[in-house]
Enzyme design. Structure first.
Site, PDB file in Angstrom:
ATOM      1  N   THR A 180       0.828  -1.198   0.000  1.00  0.00           N
ATOM      2  CA  THR A 180       0.000   0.000   0.000  1.00  0.00           C
ATOM      3  C   THR A 180       0.864   1.250   0.000  1.00  0.00           C
ATOM      4  O   THR A 180       1.977   1.239   0.515  1.00  0.00           O
ATOM      5  CB  THR A 180      -0.876  -0.030   1.268  1.00  0.00           C
ATOM      6  N   ARG A 208     -13.016  -8.674  -1.468  1.00  0.00           N
ATOM      7  CA  ARG A 208     -12.436  -8.331  -0.172  1.00  0.00           C
ATOM      8  C   ARG A 208     -12.045  -6.841  -0.152  1.00  0.00           C
ATOM      9  O   ARG A 208     -11.440  -6.325  -1.081  1.00  0.00           O
ATOM     10  CB  ARG A 208     -11.204  -9.197   0.065  1.00  0.00           C
ATOM     11  N   VAL A 209     -12.396  -6.163   0.908  1.00  0.00           N
ATOM     12  CA  VAL A 209     -11.980  -4.771   1.088  1.00  0.00           C
ATOM     13  C   VAL A 209     -11.125  -4.704   2.343  1.00  0.00           C
ATOM     14  O   VAL A 209     -11.497  -5.261   3.382  1.00  0.00           O
ATOM     15  CB  VAL A 209     -13.205  -3.842   1.224  1.00  0.00           C
ATOM     16  N   ASP A 211      -8.301  -2.251   4.912  1.00  0.00           N
ATOM     17  CA  ASP A 211      -8.412  -1.053   5.750  1.00  0.00           C
ATOM     18  C   ASP A 211      -8.209   0.240   4.978  1.00  0.00           C
ATOM     19  O   ASP A 211      -8.679   1.296   5.400  1.00  0.00           O
ATOM     20  CB  ASP A 211      -7.360  -1.117   6.870  1.00  0.00           C
ATOM     21  N   THR A 231      -0.219   0.872   6.589  1.00  0.00           N
ATOM     22  CA  THR A 231       0.036  -0.256   5.687  1.00  0.00           C
ATOM     23  C   THR A 231       0.252  -1.512   6.516  1.00  0.00           C
ATOM     24  O   THR A 231       0.929  -1.473   7.537  1.00  0.00           O
ATOM     25  CB  THR A 231       1.253  -0.010   4.780  1.00  0.00           C
ATOM     26  N   GLY A 232      -0.341  -2.617   6.072  1.00  0.00           N
ATOM     27  CA  GLY A 232      -0.162  -3.862   6.810  1.00  0.00           C
ATOM     28  C   GLY A 232      -1.350  -4.780   6.645  1.00  0.00           C
ATOM     29  O   GLY A 232      -2.155  -4.605   5.732  1.00  0.00           O
ATOM     30  N   THR A 233      -1.453  -5.752   7.532  1.00  0.00           N
ATOM     31  CA  THR A 233      -2.554  -6.724   7.483  1.00  0.00           C
ATOM     32  C   THR A 233      -3.878  -6.004   7.712  1.00  0.00           C
ATOM     33  O   THR A 233      -4.282  -5.754   8.849  1.00  0.00           O
ATOM     34  CB  THR A 233      -2.385  -7.790   8.585  1.00  0.00           C
TER      35      THR A 233
HETATM   36  N1  ASP Z   1      -3.468  -2.731   4.221  1.00  0.00           N
HETATM   37  C1  ASP Z   1      -3.608  -3.187   2.871  1.00  0.00           C
HETATM   38  C2  ASP Z   1      -4.802  -4.076   2.749  1.00  0.00           C
HETATM   39  O1  ASP Z   1      -5.061  -4.825   3.659  1.00  0.00           O
HETATM   40  C3  ASP Z   1      -2.440  -3.946   2.375  1.00  0.00           C
HETATM   41  C4  ASP Z   1      -1.179  -3.162   2.425  1.00  0.00           C
HETATM   42  O2  ASP Z   1      -0.938  -2.405   3.365  1.00  0.00           O
HETATM   43  O3  ASP Z   1      -0.382  -3.319   1.491  1.00  0.00           O
HETATM   44  O4  ASP Z   1      -5.435  -4.058   1.717  1.00  0.00           O
END
Ligand code: ASP
Length: 317
Positions: A180, A208-209, A211, A231-233
Site C-alpha cells: 500500500t 475483499r476490502v 483497511d 500499511t499492513g494486514t
Molecule cells: N493494508 C492493505 C490491505 O489490507 C495492504 C497493504 O498495506 O499493502 O489491503
C-alpha cells in the site's frame, strides 16, 4: 514548530536478503526521495496539505515499484481490485473508493468523492461510473498488471503461504510485503490531510476490502490532533481502528504523537498478529513512522530541508 511537512510510505514487510538488493534499493530510495521532494515543493509554494497528499499518492500509484495503481497485486482470480481514501483534517471531509478495476488513479476518484458527492465511500461499478462522470478516463485493468505481480500470485497460489523470493532482489520481500502507499501532510496554514491507496493483498478473495479505503482504519486526519496513513494486514487494522486509535490516544489520553503511534503499532496490533506500520504527522508538525515489520518504504521532508528516506529499521538518510 508548525513547519509544513510531508511524509509518505510505500508499504511494509519482511526484508529480502538478496545479493542484488542494493541496486533495487537505490530505485526505491530514488523514487521515495523524488516524491517527498515533489510534496515539499508543493507545500513550499503554498499548496494545501490535501493537494500535497493527493499528488504524492498519485505519483506513488504511477510508480510500478509500489502495489497501488500501476503494479497492483492480483486477486485469487487474477483480477485487480483497488481501494483508496483521502481525508481533510480541516473539515473532516473524506472520500473513498473500493473494489475498482477501471480507474487509473483511485486516489483521484476518492478526491472527487470527497469534493463532488454527498457520500464518503463508493464501491465497484458505482464508483467507476461516478469517476467517469467526473472526467476520469476509464482504463483497462491490464494497465495495472506487471509480470512480477503475476509471478507473485502464482507463487502464493502454489504454496498457499509466503515464500522468500531471493531472485527478485527487492529490498523488501515482494511475497510478504504490504505494498500500500500513503501520504500525510501538514501545510503552512496548519491543516492536516491523509491519503492511502492500495491494490490490496496478493491472492485476496474477490470482493475483499481492506483497511485502506476505510476512514479511521487505514486513513484518518483531524486538525485537532493527527493525520495517519497505514500499511499492513488490513483485517487487523480494521478491527483495531488503527488510524483513529492513534488520534483517540492523543485526544483522550493526552499521549504524544510518538507515544500514541508506538502504542498502536508496537503493542496493540501485534496482539492480533497485525503486521505493518503507519506514517503520522501531528498538528505541530512532529513526524512518526513506526513499523513492526522488518522494513517499511518511507520518507518525509520539512519544507526547506533535505528529504529523509529509509527502508530498513534505523535507516534514515
Ligand atoms: N493494508 C492493505 C490491505 O489490507 C495492504 C497493504 O498495506 O499493502 O489491503
Amino acid at each position: 514548530m508548525n513547519k509544513a511537512v510531508i511524509a509518505i510510505h510505500g508499504g511494509a514487510g519482511a526484508i529480502t536478503r538478496a545479493q542484488l538488493s542494493v541496486e533495487k534499493e537505490q530505485l526505491y530510495i530514488q523514487a521515495l526521495s523524488e516524491i517527498v521532494e515533489a510534496g515539499q515543493a508543493m507545500l513550499a509554494s503554498g499548496a494545501s496539505a490535501l493537494d500535497a497528499v493527493t499528488e504524492a499518492v498519485r505519483m506513488l500509484e504511477e510508480c510500478p515499484l509500489f502495489n497501488a495503481g500501476i503494479g497492483s497485486v492480483f486477486t485469487q482470480e487474477g483480477t485487480h481490485e483497488l481501494d483508496a481514501c483521502i481525508m481533510d483534517g480541516n473539515t473532516l471531509d473524506a472520500g473513498a473508493v473500493a473494489g475498482v478495476s477501471h480507474i487509473r488513479n483511485p486516489i483521484l476518484a476518492a478526491r472527487k468523492v470527497l469534493e463532488n458527492s454527498p457520500h464518503v465511500l463508493l464501491t465497484g461499478e458505482g464508483a467507476e461510473a461516478f469517476a467517469q462522470a467526473q472526467g476520469l478516463e476509464p482504463v483497462s485493468p491490464d494497465i495495472f498488471s506487471t509480470a512480477e505481480r503475476r509471478e507473485q500470485l502464482q507463487r502464493a497460489q502454489l504454496n498457499n503461504q509466503t515464500v522468500l523470493d531471493i531472485d527478485g532482489g527487492e529490498p523488501i520481500d515482494p511475497d510478504t510485503k504490504f505494498g500500500t502507499v500513503g501520504a500525510v501532510a501538514l501545510d503552512k496554514f496548519g491543516n492536516l490531510a491523509a491519503a492511502t491507496s492500495t491494490g490490496g493483498m496478493t491472492n485476496k478473495m474477490p470482493g475483499r476490502v481492506g483497511d485502506s479505503p476505510l476512514v479511521g482504519a487505514g486513513c484518518y486526519a483531524n486538525n485537532a490532533n493527527v493525520a495517519v496513513s497505514c500499511t499492513g494486514t488490513g483485517e487487523v487494522f480494521i478491527r483495531t481502528l488503527a488510524a483513529y486509535d492513534i488520534a483517540a490516544l492523543m485526544e483522550y489520553r493526552g499521549l504524544s504523537l510518538h507515544q500514541a503511534s508506538e502504542r498502536v503499532v508496537m503493542e496493540k496490533l501485534p496482539v492480533l498478529d497485525g503486521v505493518g506500520g503507519v506514517i503520522a504527522i501531528d498538528n505541530e508538525g512532529n513526524v512518526a513512522l513506526p513499523f513492526n515489520s522488518e522494513g517499511m518504504y518511507r520518507g518525509y521532508g520539512y519544507v526547506g530541508d533535505a528529504p529523509s528516506v529509509g527502508i530498513y529499521r534505523d535507516q534514515e538518510r
